[in-house]
Design a protein around this motif. Structure first.
Motif, PDB file in Angstrom:
ATOM      1  N   SER A  58      20.211  12.442  10.936  1.00  0.00           N
ATOM      2  CA  SER A  58      20.427  13.188  12.738  1.00  0.00           C
ATOM      3  C   SER A  58      21.576  13.943  12.960  1.00  0.00           C
ATOM      4  O   SER A  58      21.165  14.673  13.808  1.00  0.00           O
ATOM      5  N   ASP A 193      13.536  11.755  16.414  1.00  0.00           N
ATOM      6  CA  ASP A 193      14.925  11.270  15.521  1.00  0.00           C
ATOM      7  C   ASP A 193      13.576  10.321  15.859  1.00  0.00           C
ATOM      8  O   ASP A 193      14.014   8.498  17.072  1.00  0.00           O
ATOM      9  N   GLU A 194      12.875   9.087  14.462  1.00  0.00           N
ATOM     10  CA  GLU A 194      12.751   8.137  14.673  1.00  0.00           C
ATOM     11  C   GLU A 194      12.027   7.840  15.601  1.00  0.00           C
ATOM     12  O   GLU A 194      11.934   6.177  16.082  1.00  0.00           O
TER      13      GLU A 194
HETATM   14 MG    MG Z   1      19.486   9.082  11.345  1.00  0.00          MG
END
Ligand code: MG
Ligand code: ADP
Length: 270
Positions: A58, A193-194
């Motif tokens: 991240s 991100d995810e």
């Molecule tokens: Mg992360």
């Protein structure tokens, strides 16, 4: 710098990088979150970024998109150095990440969220950067944006939810909305991100289909995802981070059989 890093074989090397990250470093006080990470993303690919929690994924995204200013290294997008630029400028260049819907926005409808999209994500600056324009043009611009918002909602098959409060959407519908909203900024490359976290299987399928469609249209994707089935079945290339460094990169099958990766990541809970 790591010397245990595994290079991709020649046959699978990146030939036309849309993004090049070289020696990226980011520290938070005494914590070294990213420690000399280097990798490339092939233009027009779906590339996965994996690694254990705390590996620096991240933070890498945040450095690439200008949320954090790196302590060292360089980031080149589309042949141009973007290191240390503001998120607005980077997004205007066509490199965006999806943002979770902020707390106040659930009380707005899906369509209102779409209309807020670019402005909310990029700050006012893209609007301010436009020279003063006549009111009639503002109205026309708004009309154009509204049409594009509808088209994008239709593409993602969430147009029937246009007048629902964003807060009433399921987790998966929210993810679709976040991706739809990011598209309104006219990106060339998307960092997710995810994206599948908390998404039910049927919406996950839909989200993946849209990502593949967009890839066919020439968009590039870099995706952080913990679901190994998604990574191995949908990504053409995979980058593995571990302790702020790139441990390996290559084809999914190369990654899956890589000893260092198995030891650091895959051998655990997967
Ligand atoms: Mg992360
Ligand atoms: P990942 O996304 O791979 O799980 P992160 O990039 O979130 O990893 O975190 C990498 C390391 O940096 C972790 O040790 C995390 O605690 C630390 N970190 C991330 N963001 C911050 C921050 N804003 N302030 C301090 N430490 C941070």
């Amino acid at each position: 710098m790591s010397n245990q890093r595994t290079q991709a074989s020649d046959a699978t090397a990146v030939t036309d990088p849309v993004l090049r990250v070289e020696g990226l470093e980011k520290r938070f006080g005494g914590i070294v979150a990213v420690d000399g990470a280097s990798f490339e993303v092939e233009r027009g690919s779906i590339t996965g970024l994996i690694g254990p929690n705390g590996a620096g994924k991240s933070t890498t995204f945040n450095c690439i998109t200008g949320v954090h200013r790196p302590n060292g290294g360089s980031i080149v997008f589309d042949g141009q150095e973007i290191t240390g630029e503001s998120p607005e400028r980077i997004a205007n260049r066509g490199l965006v990440r999806t943002f979770q819907i902020a707390r106040e926005l659930p009380e707005m409808t899906v369509l209102e969220n779409m209309m807020l999209g670019p402005k909310d994500q990029l700050g006012e600056s893209i609007w301010r950067s436009v020279a003063p324009i006549a009111r009639r043009e503002v109205v026309e611009e708004e009309k154009r944006l509204r049409e594009r918002a509808w088209e994008t909602l239709e593409l993602f098959e969430i147009d029937h939810l246009a007048h629902e409060y964003a807060g009433s959407l399921s987790g998966g519908q929210r993810k679709l909305l976040e991706l739809a909203r990011a598209l309104l900024t006219d990106p060339e490359m998307l960092l997710l991100d995810e994206p599948m976290a908390g998404v039910n299987p049927s919406l996950e399928k839909k989200l993946l289909e849209r990502i593949h469609d967009l890839r066919e249209d020439g968009y590039s994707f870099l995706i952080v995802e913990h679901d190994m089935d998604v990574i191995m079945n949908h990504c053409e290339r995979v980058i593995v981070m571990h302790q702020g460094q790139v441990l390996a990169e290559g084809l999914p099958e190369e990654i899956q059989s890589n000893e260092a990766v198995i030891e650091a990541y895959l051998g655990g809970d997967v």
